[in-house]
Design a protein around this motif. Structure first.
Motif, short mmCIF file in Angstrom:
data_model
loop_
_atom_site.label_atom_id
_atom_site.label_comp_id
_atom_site.label_asym_id
_atom_site.label_seq_id
_atom_site.Cartn_x
_atom_site.Cartn_y
_atom_site.Cartn_z
N UNK A 59 0.87 -1.18 0.00
CA UNK A 59 0.00 0.00 0.00
C UNK A 59 0.91 1.23 0.00
N UNK A 63 1.25 5.70 0.11
CA UNK A 63 0.61 6.93 0.56
C UNK A 63 1.46 8.12 0.14
N UNK A 91 -1.77 12.62 1.17
CA UNK A 91 -2.83 11.94 0.43
C UNK A 91 -3.28 10.67 1.15
N UNK A 92 -4.23 9.98 0.54
CA UNK A 92 -4.78 8.78 1.14
C UNK A 92 -3.99 7.53 0.81
N UNK A 93 -4.50 6.41 1.32
CA UNK A 93 -3.88 5.11 1.07
C UNK A 93 -4.29 4.59 -0.31
N UNK A 98 -4.04 0.99 -2.61
CA UNK A 98 -3.68 -0.42 -2.69
C UNK A 98 -2.95 -0.70 -3.99
#
Lengths: 120, 110
Positions: free
Chosen positions: A37, A39, A43-45, A47
């Motif tokens: 994962x 990041x 910002x967000x995670x 996958x």
């Protein structure tokens, strides 16, 4: 101690490749899928994919298909993530995380993260 | 696969309850009962808080609860405490051995 220890920070130029390692200890490495994962700063995670340590089978997120390769070396309980053709927007913290046997699809053990900076 | 939609921020006072939503599609949130929630404090790795939409891993306080209706999942934090201030991310199985995360919600305890 049950843990995932990742390799150190990397600085790469655009167009280069990076390979991040993730060493498992304290548990049976082949018993758990390993996910990756990332990041980006602020910002967000996101996958990226997962690997089955037993047979090496992989699944990749569509946006990374053709550019990411997940591998493992069971003899040293280590998983690897290699990302090719690096761009500036690949600058991010990259995490490995093992999928729980007890909590369906839950990632309950995470590495400390590896910062990859892509800059000319 | 598009990211799941979360509100960028949420807030509540200590002791109050707050609910964070996570909207996907019938191909992810609505299609499977495999919604997860993670808590992330600044500079730390995420921590699993909810799996299978509603279940809590061992050690997660029962102040955290999850639910789902149609294509939208929710995380409710009851009895807010200062240490609950963090970023929260939803995630869902999206079929064909793929997973998707939400954009994250910053929870502020006022």
């Amino acid at each position: 101690q049950v843990q995932l220890v990742q390799s150190g920070a990397e600085v790469k130029k655009p167009g280069a490749s990076v390979k991040v390692s993730c060493k498992a200890s304290g548990y049976t490495f082949t018993g758990y899928y390993m996910h990756w994962v990332r990041q980006a700063p602020g910002r967000g995670l996101e996958w990226m994919g997962r690997i089955n340590p037993i047979g090496g089978g992989t699944n990749y997120a569509q946006m990374f298909q053709g550019r990411v390769t997940l591998t493992r070396d069971t003899s040293i309980s280590t998983a690897y993530m290699e990302l090719d053709s690096l761009r500036s927007d690949d600058t991010a913290v990259y995490y490995c995380a093992s999928e729980s046997l007890y909590y369906k699809y839950g990632l309950d053990l995470w590495g400390q993260g590896t910062t990859v900076t892509v800059s000319s | 696969q598009s990211a799941l939609t979360q509100p960028p921020s949420a807030s509540g006072s200590p002791g109050q309850s707050v609910t964070i939503s996570c909207t996907g599609t019938s191909s992810d949130v609505g299609g499977y009962n495999y919604v997860l929630w993670y808590q992330q404090h600044p500079g730390k790795a995420p921590k699993l808080m909810i799996y299978d939409v509603t279940k809590r891993p061992s050690g997660v306080p029962d102040r955290f609860s999850g639910s789902k209706s149609g294509n939208t999942a929710s995380l409710t934090v009851s009895g807010l405490q200062a240490e609950d201030e963090a970023d929260y991310y939803c995630s869902s199985y999206a079929g064909s051995n793929n997973w998707v995360f939400g954009g994250g919600t910053k929870l502020t305890v006022l």
